[in-house]
Design a protein around this motif. Structure first.
Motif, PDB file in Angstrom:
ATOM      1  N   GLY A 179      -8.776  -0.518 -12.439  1.00 22.26           N
ATOM      2  CA  GLY A 179      -8.056  -1.133 -13.554  1.00 22.26           C
ATOM      3  C   GLY A 179      -8.649  -2.484 -13.870  1.00 22.26           C
ATOM      4  O   GLY A 179      -9.709  -2.850 -13.373  1.00 22.26           O
ATOM      5  N   ASN A 180      -7.923  -3.258 -14.674  1.00 24.45           N
ATOM      6  CA  ASN A 180      -8.417  -4.556 -15.123  1.00 24.45           C
ATOM      7  C   ASN A 180      -8.055  -5.644 -14.107  1.00 24.45           C
ATOM      8  O   ASN A 180      -7.377  -6.622 -14.421  1.00 24.45           O
ATOM      9  CB  ASN A 180      -7.816  -4.866 -16.504  1.00 24.45           C
ATOM     10  N   PHE A 181      -8.479  -5.437 -12.862  1.00 23.51           N
ATOM     11  CA  PHE A 181      -8.170  -6.379 -11.787  1.00 23.51           C
ATOM     12  C   PHE A 181      -9.190  -6.181 -10.669  1.00 23.51           C
ATOM     13  O   PHE A 181      -9.888  -5.165 -10.627  1.00 23.51           O
ATOM     14  CB  PHE A 181      -6.738  -6.141 -11.251  1.00 23.51           C
ATOM     15  N   PRO A 182      -9.290  -7.158  -9.739  1.00 31.24           N
ATOM     16  CA  PRO A 182     -10.226  -7.021  -8.618  1.00 31.24           C
ATOM     17  C   PRO A 182      -9.721  -5.976  -7.629  1.00 31.24           C
ATOM     18  O   PRO A 182      -8.745  -6.192  -6.922  1.00 31.24           O
ATOM     19  CB  PRO A 182     -10.248  -8.429  -8.000  1.00 31.24           C
ATOM     20  N   GLU A 183     -10.372  -4.804  -7.609  1.00 36.25           N
ATOM     21  CA  GLU A 183      -9.845  -3.653  -6.861  1.00 36.25           C
ATOM     22  C   GLU A 183      -9.808  -3.892  -5.351  1.00 36.25           C
ATOM     23  O   GLU A 183      -8.902  -3.431  -4.664  1.00 36.25           O
ATOM     24  CB  GLU A 183     -10.640  -2.374  -7.198  1.00 36.25           C
ATOM     25  N   ASP A 184     -10.771  -4.662  -4.820  1.00 34.90           N
ATOM     26  CA  ASP A 184     -10.793  -4.891  -3.374  1.00 34.90           C
ATOM     27  C   ASP A 184      -9.643  -5.811  -2.949  1.00 34.90           C
ATOM     28  O   ASP A 184      -8.973  -5.563  -1.940  1.00 34.90           O
ATOM     29  CB  ASP A 184     -12.151  -5.463  -2.936  1.00 34.90           C
ATOM     30  N   TYR A 185      -9.385  -6.852  -3.747  1.00 37.30           N
ATOM     31  CA  TYR A 185      -8.291  -7.778  -3.450  1.00 37.30           C
ATOM     32  C   TYR A 185      -6.948  -7.060  -3.575  1.00 37.30           C
ATOM     33  O   TYR A 185      -6.071  -7.195  -2.711  1.00 37.30           O
ATOM     34  CB  TYR A 185      -8.373  -8.964  -4.412  1.00 37.30           C
ATOM     35  N   GLU A 186      -6.796  -6.269  -4.640  1.00 34.39           N
ATOM     36  CA  GLU A 186      -5.537  -5.544  -4.843  1.00 34.39           C
ATOM     37  C   GLU A 186      -5.244  -4.629  -3.654  1.00 34.39           C
ATOM     38  O   GLU A 186      -4.098  -4.545  -3.187  1.00 34.39           O
ATOM     39  CB  GLU A 186      -5.619  -4.727  -6.140  1.00 34.39           C
ATOM     40  N   MET A 187      -6.276  -3.953  -3.146  1.00 35.32           N
ATOM     41  CA  MET A 187      -6.076  -3.028  -2.023  1.00 35.32           C
ATOM     42  C   MET A 187      -5.626  -3.785  -0.767  1.00 35.32           C
ATOM     43  O   MET A 187      -4.707  -3.353  -0.069  1.00 35.32           O
ATOM     44  CB  MET A 187      -7.375  -2.265  -1.759  1.00 35.32           C
ATOM     45  N   GLN A 188      -6.249  -4.944  -0.509  1.00 35.74           N
ATOM     46  CA  GLN A 188      -5.836  -5.721   0.672  1.00 35.74           C
ATOM     47  C   GLN A 188      -4.401  -6.226   0.522  1.00 35.74           C
ATOM     48  O   GLN A 188      -3.607  -6.158   1.466  1.00 35.74           O
ATOM     49  CB  GLN A 188      -6.806  -6.885   0.909  1.00 35.74           C
ATOM     50  N   LEU A 189      -4.034  -6.719  -0.665  1.00 33.36           N
ATOM     51  CA  LEU A 189      -2.660  -7.188  -0.885  1.00 33.36           C
ATOM     52  C   LEU A 189      -1.663  -6.035  -0.756  1.00 33.36           C
ATOM     53  O   LEU A 189      -0.566  -6.209  -0.207  1.00 33.36           O
ATOM     54  CB  LEU A 189      -2.532  -7.840  -2.265  1.00 33.36           C
TER      55      LEU A 189
END
Length: 331
Positions: A179-189
Motif C-alpha cells: 500500500g501507500n506506506f512503508p511495508e517493512d515498518y508497518e509489518m514490525q508495528l
C-alpha cells in the motif's frame, strides 16, 4: 529434511550486487537453510546470476513474483518458505558469516523472543548521508525488547534486512501489506501491536550498503508523511493499553508541520488537548517549563529536528516523567 531457516532475498535489477549478497549467505557458518531468490520483474542480468547460483547449490530456490514491489516479493517468499524461522536479506547488502548462526541460537535459547535483528555496519556508496548515518547510530544504540517497544514510534526499530523471526508470526498475523506506506515498518508495528517480543543482537551482523537507488530515497511510500500515517494507526492501539488518559494526549511541538502531522492522530480518534512548545511567545501553546507534575497528562513528542527528541526525553525525565507511562517519542 526441512531446512530450519528460510532466507528470503527479493531482487529487482540487482546485477551489480546480487552475487555478492548470495555468496554472503552461502558462506554462513550455519548451513541448515534454504535461500529463496525472488525475481521481481528484473530486466538485467540478475536472473542469469540467480539461475547460475541454483545450479551450484541445492539449497537455493528461484521464484518469480510478477506483482511489482518488495512487499509482494517478500510475500512470495513467505508463502514458499519451509523453515521454522525466516530471515530477510537484501540484494545489495552483505551478511556477516555468523549472522544466521547467532540469530538462530538467540531464538532457540530464548523462547520468549519472537523476532531478532542486529546492529548494522553502514557502507555509503554516495556522498555520505548524515541523516542515514544518524539513523544507523540510533538503531545500533538499543537492543532490548523494552527499548524497542518505547522507540517503535520514532523510526523502524529493527533494520529490515537483519530481521530473523519465527514463521508462526507470519502464519498468525500475515506478511507484508502492499500500500501507500512503508511495508517493512508497518509489518514490525503490526507484530509488536500483537505482542511480539523483538530484540536486537549487539553486534554488526550486516553490511548495510547505501546506494542512490535505495527505495527509501526514491519511493513515496517512505516519505515522512507516510511514516507518520502508519505510526498513527498503531499508536492508537498502543495508547488504548498504555496511556492512562486515552484518548486524550498533548503534542510536544506547535509548529505548522507538527500540527499537520498530528491530524493523522486525530483521524484515529485521539483527542489533542493542547500543544507544548519551547517558545513562550506562542499564545496557543503551553510553554514547556510550565508543564504540570507528572500524572496529569500524556505527552506525544512529534518534533523531528535533529537531536530534539533526545533533549525532550532528557527534560521530561528530569521532571520525573516516565517514558511509556507519561510520554512517548514519535519522530
Amino acid at each position: 529434511m526441512h531446512p530450519q531457516v528460510s532466507v528470503i532475498l527479493p531482487y529487482f535489477n540487482a546485477e551489480l550486487t546480487l552475487q555478492r549478497a548470495i555468496d554472503s549467505i552461502l558462506k554462513q557458518t550455519f548451513t541448515n537453510f534454504e535461500l529463496l531468490l525472488i525475481n521481481n520483474n528484473s530486466t538485467d542480468k540478475s536472473n542469469e546470476i540467480a539461475r547460475h547460483a541454483t545450479q551450484n547449490d541445492p539449497r537455493i530456490v528461484l521464484l518469480d513474483e510478477t506483482l511489482p514491489g518488495v512487499a509482494n516479493a517478500m510475500n512470495c517468499g513467505l508463502k514458499n518458505a519451509c523453515g521454522q524461522f525466516v530471515a530477510r536479506m537484501d540484494a545489495d547488502d552483505v551478511a556477516h558469516p555468523e549472522r544466521l548462526e547467532k540469530q538462530y541460537t538467540s531464538l532457540k535459547d530464548n523462547p520468549s523472543i519472537d523476532f531478532v535483528g542486529s546492529e548494522v555496519e553502514y557502507v555509503p556508496h554516495i556522498a555520505e548521508n548524515k541523516g542515514f548515518r544518524r539513523f544507523v547510530n540510533w538503531t545500533n544504540s538499543f537492543h532490548s525488547p523494552e527499548e524497542i517497544v518505547l522507540k517503535q514510534f520514532i523510526e523502524i526499530p529493527v533494520v529490515n534486512p537483519t530481521i530473523f523471526f519465527r514463521r508462526k508470526w507470519y502464519e498468525n498475523f500475515g506478511g507484508c501489506l502492499d500500500g501507500n506506506f512503508p511495508e517493512d515498518y508497518e509489518m514490525q508495528l503490526r507484530y509488536l501491536s500483537n505482542g511480539a517480543k523483538m530484540a536486537k543482537l549487539p553486534e554488526k551482523l550486516l553490511e548495510w550498503h547505501d546506494y542512490s537507488t535505495r527505495l527509501t530515497r526514491t519511493d513515496d511510500r517512505y516519505s515522512t508523511e507516510a511514516f507518520f500515517q502508519t505510526k498513527a494507526i498503531y499508536f492508537r492501539k498502543w495508547s488504548e493499553q498504555h496511556n492512562p488518559f486515552h484518548p486524550n494526549i498533548w503534542i510536544w511541538g506547535a509548529g505548522r508541520k507538527t500540527r499537520q502531522r498530528s491530524t493523522f492522530l486525530q483521524e484515529q480518534g485521539l483527542i489533542i488537548e493542547g500543544y507544548i512548545d519551547i517558545k513562550k511567545s506562542k499564545p496557543d501553546a503551553l510553554f514547556y517549563e510550565d508543564l504540570p507534575q507528572p500524572g496529569q497528562l500524556f505527552i506525544v513528542s512529534m518534533v523531528t529536528n535533529t537531536g530534539a527528541g533526545e533533549k525532550i526525553h532528557d527534560f521530561l525525565k528530569l521532571r520525573n516523567y516516565n517514558e511509556g507511562k507519561d510520554f512517548i517519542l514519535m519522530g
